[in-house]
Motif scaffolding. Structure first.
Motif, PDB file in Angstrom:
ATOM      1  N   THR A  62      12.411  31.998 -18.655  1.00 51.29           N
ATOM      2  CA  THR A  62      13.475  31.036 -18.358  1.00 51.29           C
ATOM      3  C   THR A  62      14.833  31.581 -18.778  1.00 51.29           C
ATOM      4  OG1 THR A  62      11.922  29.209 -18.691  1.00 51.29           O
ATOM      5  CG2 THR A  62      14.267  28.683 -18.752  1.00 51.29           C
ATOM      6  N   ALA A  63      14.884  32.163 -19.987  1.00 52.96           N
ATOM      7  CA  ALA A  63      16.141  32.754 -20.448  1.00 52.96           C
ATOM      8  C   ALA A  63      16.540  33.935 -19.579  1.00 52.96           C
ATOM      9  CB  ALA A  63      15.997  33.194 -21.906  1.00 52.96           C
ATOM     10  N   ASP A  75       6.217  31.278 -25.647  1.00 50.33           N
ATOM     11  CA  ASP A  75       7.259  32.288 -25.894  1.00 50.33           C
ATOM     12  C   ASP A  75       7.590  33.058 -24.619  1.00 50.33           C
ATOM     13  OD1 ASP A  75       8.911  33.969 -27.784  1.00 50.33           O
ATOM     14  OD2 ASP A  75       7.529  35.504 -27.039  1.00 50.33           O
ATOM     15  N   TYR A 109       7.193  31.957 -21.571  1.00 49.84           N
ATOM     16  CA  TYR A 109       7.893  31.038 -20.665  1.00 49.84           C
ATOM     17  C   TYR A 109       9.368  30.933 -21.048  1.00 49.84           C
ATOM     18  CZ  TYR A 109       9.252  26.798 -18.216  1.00 49.84           C
ATOM     19  OH  TYR A 109       9.904  25.896 -17.426  1.00 49.84           O
ATOM     20  N   ARG A 110       9.628  30.833 -22.350  1.00 55.24           N
ATOM     21  CA  ARG A 110      11.026  30.778 -22.802  1.00 55.24           C
ATOM     22  C   ARG A 110      11.759  32.054 -22.418  1.00 55.24           C
ATOM     23  NH1 ARG A 110       8.659  28.358 -27.375  1.00 55.24           N
ATOM     24  NH2 ARG A 110       8.565  30.405 -28.425  1.00 55.24           N
TER      25      ARG A 110
END
Length: 529
Positions: free
Chosen positions: A135-136, A129, A131-132
């Protein structure tokens, strides 16, 4: 999104079974924690899935389980994972009943599933989560940066609002809304002006949250700029608190807007140097050279009547930020109206050249009127405390480039009157259109008048005549004996005698027009009608 109890139940490798609280499985899990203490609450932070074998618990005693589960629920524990086949072959009914009563999810952990596997699953889900989110956040930062390269802030605000699934608005230094996205957000942002004003009073960087039953959303306010006073403010509105990715986007927008603001400050400093040169040329009687230097930056300002204002902070000389609020007010008002305004520091003064009847002049007059209204009804000490560091302003009449020097002198004269009268702002036009009598309220004028008439008042105090009243009547009738005597109810010879006594006592001739003028002003200053 972070892991939930539901995602752990659906994890094929864990083989977890729900035994209570099936309707509460959508809650996020911050961590999975193992504890066999009879009271693990002191070591909990909230949001944990507690893993137990009931090694030290009497899990079959209903009263013990009710107290145990109630304390866990009160501490924010989101669920219990109970390992069967270790201390108990199956989940005790007392524990299941207590969890149902408190609405706390209870998961059965089979013997072949170690607690370590559950902890690893939670940790991996949290890392994924995060990492997402990162990245976002980077993707949002790239898009925001691309939008920030444009000339207008609307693109950046639109990208930020899309990232947040909410709205965003930018305020200028005066607290007015500069831009908002989507378009409807401008009305919502305008209702937060008072909150933005309170934020601007705090040293940057500063932020605050606006929300509550009276608000339809949650709003964060952030100051923009690196100086002591924020140069702008950003508002973001969302349905709930932003997540990690959304927080990255907000911080990126703040950084980009700060860079833009600081770049604008550098440009403003360069413009201010040009403005100072234009002003010097105007005051030196070189309007053509001033136009050439002004170019497109200030050229339009010199094509129409303008007014010059001179501001001074007598209560706080030498303070570099003494004119900050006034400068921000005028520049923001002019920017919103699409006008040019020339603001030039001049030692302990600030010189402003703005379009006559324009937004900057209007904002200055309105600000002065508001300050005068606040001063009304306050004591002298309260006024002094409230006005510390606040500028006093003198405003010229409308003028053109060839009359700039005269307009500057008018502004200085109006400033001098404003200081003497304790006024916030004085317009030179009002002085010329009004009466000279208010000027006689000056202490120096009163002292001169008292000294000039003292001998006459002392004479009248002895009861030997009424020379002051006779002098007033004679001067008011322009030296006409019969009319003045009639006003006094005495014979004209009596009045002639009294005027000779005035000349003798004062040692001055009433035939001198300057003497008559001084005496008349002295009478008006000491005994105004």
């Amino acid at each position: 999104m972070p892991p939930t109890l539901a995602s752990l139940v659906h994890h094929s490798a864990l083989k977890l079974t729900v035994r209570a609280g099936e309707d509460r499985l959508d809650v996020p899990v911050r961590w999975a924690h193992v504890s066999e203490l009879a009271d693990p609450v002191p070591y909990m932070e909230g949001g944990e899935l507690l893993l137990v074998t009931a090694l030290k618990l009497d899990a079959e005693d209903p009263d013990t389980m009710r107290r145990y589960v109630r304390r866990l629920a009160g501490a924010g524990v989101v669920g219990i994972g109970f390992a069967v086949g270790v201390t108990y072959d199956e989940i005790p009914q007392a524990l299941a009943d207590a969890c149902e009563r408190e609405g706390l999810p209870l998961l059965e952990v089979p013997r072949r599933t170690p607690f370590l596997a559950i902890t690893k699953a939670v940790s991996a889900a949290i890392a994924a989560d995060q990492y997402r989110a990162v990245t976002a956040g980077f993707a949002a930062q790239r898009e925001l940066t691309r939008q920030a390269l444009g000339d207008a802030p609307e693109g950046l605000l639109a990208a930020l609002a899309a990232q947040l699934d909410g709205w965003a608005a930018l305020y200028d230094a005066s607290g007015a809304v500069v831009a908002a996205a989507p378009e409807w957000a401008g009305r919502r942002a305008a209702r937060l002006t008072a909150d933005v004003e309170r934020l601007r009073e705090r040293p940057a960087p500063a932020s605050s949250v606006v929300g509550g039953p009276e608000h339809e959303d949650r709003v964060e306010l952030h100051s923009i700029g690196t100086g002591r006073r924020p140069r702008a403010a950003l508002a973001v509105g969302t349905a709930s608190a932003p997540g990690t990715a959304e927080r990255y986007a907000v911080h990126s927008a703040i950084a980009l807007l700060t860079l833009t603001t600081e770049r604008s400050r550098s440009l403003q400093a360069a413009e201010q140097r040009i403005g100072a040169a234009v002003l010097r040329m105007l005051l030196a009687g070189e309007p053509d050279h001033a136009r050439a230097v002004a170019g497109d930056l200030y050229g339009g300002l010199l094509d129409a009547p303008f007014r010059i204002a001179v501001a001074e902070c007598t209560a706080a000389p030498g303070r570099s930020d003494a004119f900050g609020s006034l400068t921000e007010l005028l520049e923001s008002a002019a920017a919103r109206a699409g006008e040019a305004v020339l603001v030039v520091p001049e030692g302990e003064r600030l010189v402003i050249l703005a379009a006559d009847a324009g937004a900057a002049v209007g904002a200055c007059l309105e600000h002065a009127a508001d300050r005068e209204a606040v001063r009304t009804g306050t004591t002298v000490r309260e006024q002094a405390a409230g006005d510390e560091g606040e500028p006093v302003v003198g405003l010229s009449a409308p003028a053109g480039p060839t009359a700039a020097a005269a307009a500057y002198r008018q502004a200085e004269q109006a400033l001098s009157v404003a200081r003497r009268r304790g006024r916030v702002l004085v317009e030179h036009e009002r002085l010329a259109a009004g009466s000279v009598l208010p000027l006689l309220a000056d202490d120096a004028v009163k002292a001169f008048a008292d000294g000039l008439l003292r001998a006459l008042h002392e004479h009248d105090a002895t009861g030997r005549g009424d020379l002051v009243a006779s002098l007033r009547a004679w001067l008011s009738r322009h030296g006409q004996w019969d009319a003045a005597a009639a006003d006094l109810g005495v014979h004209r010879h009596t009045l002639r005698y009294r005027m000779r006594r005035v000349e003798e006592i004062l040692g001055r001739s009433l035939d001198d027009p300057d003497v008559r003028m001084e005496l008349w002003l002295a009478l008006k200053a000491t005994t105004p009608e």
